[in-house]
Design a protein around this motif. Structure first.
Motif, PDB file in Angstrom:
ATOM      1  N   VAL A  84      43.383  40.274  34.285  1.00 60.02           N
ATOM      2  CA  VAL A  84      43.723  39.978  35.676  1.00 60.02           C
ATOM      3  C   VAL A  84      42.658  40.566  36.598  1.00 60.02           C
ATOM      4  CG1 VAL A  84      45.440  40.368  37.501  1.00 60.02           C
ATOM      5  CG2 VAL A  84      46.180  39.858  35.163  1.00 60.02           C
ATOM      6  N   ASP A  85      42.272  41.773  36.299  1.00 57.05           N
ATOM      7  CA  ASP A  85      41.229  42.450  37.067  1.00 57.05           C
ATOM      8  C   ASP A  85      39.937  41.616  37.094  1.00 57.05           C
ATOM      9  OD1 ASP A  85      40.290  44.997  38.368  1.00 57.05           O
ATOM     10  OD2 ASP A  85      38.882  44.900  36.697  1.00 57.05           O
ATOM     11  N   ARG A  86      39.613  41.002  35.969  1.00 60.74           N
ATOM     12  CA  ARG A  86      38.376  40.213  35.905  1.00 60.74           C
ATOM     13  C   ARG A  86      38.397  39.059  36.907  1.00 60.74           C
ATOM     14  NH1 ARG A  86      36.758  38.541  30.422  1.00 60.74           N
ATOM     15  NH2 ARG A  86      38.935  37.960  30.327  1.00 60.74           N
ATOM     16  N   ARG A  92      35.267  37.940  43.717  1.00 54.48           N
ATOM     17  CA  ARG A  92      35.006  38.928  44.791  1.00 54.48           C
ATOM     18  C   ARG A  92      36.255  39.277  45.586  1.00 54.48           C
ATOM     19  NH1 ARG A  92      31.222  38.009  41.866  1.00 54.48           N
ATOM     20  NH2 ARG A  92      29.212  37.137  42.468  1.00 54.48           N
ATOM     21  N   MET A  93      37.405  38.948  45.041  1.00 55.20           N
ATOM     22  CA  MET A  93      38.650  39.285  45.740  1.00 55.20           C
ATOM     23  C   MET A  93      38.900  40.792  45.732  1.00 55.20           C
ATOM     24  SD  MET A  93      40.192  36.866  47.153  1.00 55.20           S
ATOM     25  CE  MET A  93      39.639  35.191  47.287  1.00 55.20           C
ATOM     26  N   ASP A  94      38.181  41.494  44.859  1.00 53.96           N
ATOM     27  CA  ASP A  94      38.328  42.950  44.859  1.00 53.96           C
ATOM     28  C   ASP A  94      37.751  43.555  46.133  1.00 53.96           C
ATOM     29  OD1 ASP A  94      35.841  42.088  43.920  1.00 53.96           O
ATOM     30  OD2 ASP A  94      35.429  44.004  42.946  1.00 53.96           O
TER      31      ASP A  94
ATOM     32  N   VAL B  53      39.521  41.211  25.860  1.00 57.74           N
ATOM     33  CA  VAL B  53      38.814  40.726  27.042  1.00 57.74           C
ATOM     34  C   VAL B  53      38.039  39.448  26.722  1.00 57.74           C
ATOM     35  CG1 VAL B  53      37.045  41.310  28.734  1.00 57.74           C
ATOM     36  CG2 VAL B  53      38.734  43.016  28.059  1.00 57.74           C
ATOM     37  N   GLU B  54      37.483  39.357  25.505  1.00 56.12           N
ATOM     38  CA  GLU B  54      36.798  38.121  25.087  1.00 56.12           C
ATOM     39  C   GLU B  54      37.796  36.972  24.981  1.00 56.12           C
ATOM     40  OE1 GLU B  54      34.658  38.684  21.413  1.00 56.12           O
ATOM     41  OE2 GLU B  54      32.830  39.074  22.557  1.00 56.12           O
ATOM     42  N   THR B  55      38.903  37.242  24.329  1.00 54.61           N
ATOM     43  CA  THR B  55      39.924  36.207  24.199  1.00 54.61           C
ATOM     44  C   THR B  55      40.426  35.773  25.566  1.00 54.61           C
ATOM     45  OG1 THR B  55      40.593  37.236  22.129  1.00 54.61           O
ATOM     46  CG2 THR B  55      42.112  35.661  23.078  1.00 54.61           C
ATOM     47  N   GLY B  56      40.589  36.742  26.449  1.00 55.40           N
ATOM     48  CA  GLY B  56      41.064  36.435  27.793  1.00 55.40           C
ATOM     49  C   GLY B  56      40.083  35.573  28.570  1.00 55.40           C
TER      50      GLY B  56
END
Lengths: 112, 165
Positions: A84-86, A92-94, B53-56
């Motif tokens: 979710v963080d990504r 750039r919503m962070d 994280v890769e899978t995501g």
């Protein structure tokens, strides 16, 4: 979409009780948020700790809810899982939202 | 397939491991069907023990690409068929998505930018981030319109150390 709301001072903490805010959930999320957020809360803290997946439609829904808040109301986010963080960083919503690592970090007196 | 006791181990070490069988699914375009396809994809990729994280990242790009089919290719035409095919090779995860909706604007994959001047909350847009995410996380993006079919292909550089084939 199920949301749990708790009030403390002028903060309404809204916990998303679901693992996905995706295209299929986006409209339901917006409607549930509008019903859940008390008009008198100056700060809306969205706890995403249970959300493992969000896509751009879910992100758009959060932006839409933020824009629909009244004057003097603001939205902050807490407990973003890595995937979710990504999405928030990629878009750039962070830089738009105040994001807290944990809900307890956002307690009154700790707010950024 | 259960291994014969005492027989599988040497072969596993000496031969390059083949990739897993490809993942294919076909469905009628809808947001819920996209979610189900992504669940199938997640079930397929889970046993490979890739990083979360890769899978995501892969799940996110697939979601954006498939949601685009639902929301744009079939927006006015009514729901139609979508085919998703995923396989692992030396370049990582290769993805092919085919539909029979309207073509992409100007017959090409949209350019995607985060618009300048949208940083104040009032200006913030609520959509248009999908292609930005795809372009950031996917490689070798290709699009072809042939007859009444759209074919989108791309690669996601995950799992490359695991699968040599």
């Amino acid at each position: 979409m199920e949301l749990d709301v708790s009030l403390s001072g002028d903060t309404a903490t809204v916990t998303v009780a679901g693992s996905r805010i995706d295209a299929a959930a986006a409209i339901g999320f917006k409607e549930a948020m509008r019903a859940a957020v008390p008009a008198g809360s100056r700060r809306v803290l969205l706890d995403l700790g249970q959300v493992a997946f969000i896509d751009s439609s879910g992100l758009g829904a959060i932006v839409s809810v933020m824009k629909s808040l009244g004057d003097g109301q603001r939205m902050e986010l807490a407990s973003l899982q890595p995937n979710v963080d990504r999405v928030f960083r990629l878009t750039r919503m962070d830089t738009v939202f105040v994001i807290h690592d944990r809900v307890q970090d956002a307690a009154p007196g700790h707010a950024g | 397939m259960p291994a014969e006791p005492g027989m599988g181990r040497v072969a596993t070490v000496s031969a390059p491991r083949p990739g897993p069988d490809p993942f294919s699914t076909e469905f009628t375009a809808s947001a819920l069907a996209v979610r189900q396809a992504l669940t199938g994809f997640a079930d397929w990729i889970a046993p490979l023990d890739l990083d979360e994280v890769e899978t995501g990242a892969a799940e996110l790009v697939l979601a954006e690409a498939l949601n685009n089919v639902v929301e744009h290719a079939y927006r006015d035409a009514g729901a139609g068929p979508v085919m998703l095919h995923c396989s692992f090779g030396q370049g990582g995860l290769s993805v092919l998505i085919r539909d029979r909706g309207v073509p992409m604007p100007s017959m090409r994959v949209p350019l995607a930018d985060l618009a300048d001047g949208q940083r104040s909350p009032v200006d913030l847009r609520e959509g248009g981030y999908g292609w930005f995410i795809i372009r950031d996380l996917a490689r070798d993006i290709g699009y072809e319109r042939r007859g009444a079919e759209n074919t989108l292909t791309f690669r996601i550089a995950i799992g490359r150390t695991l699968w040599a084939g």
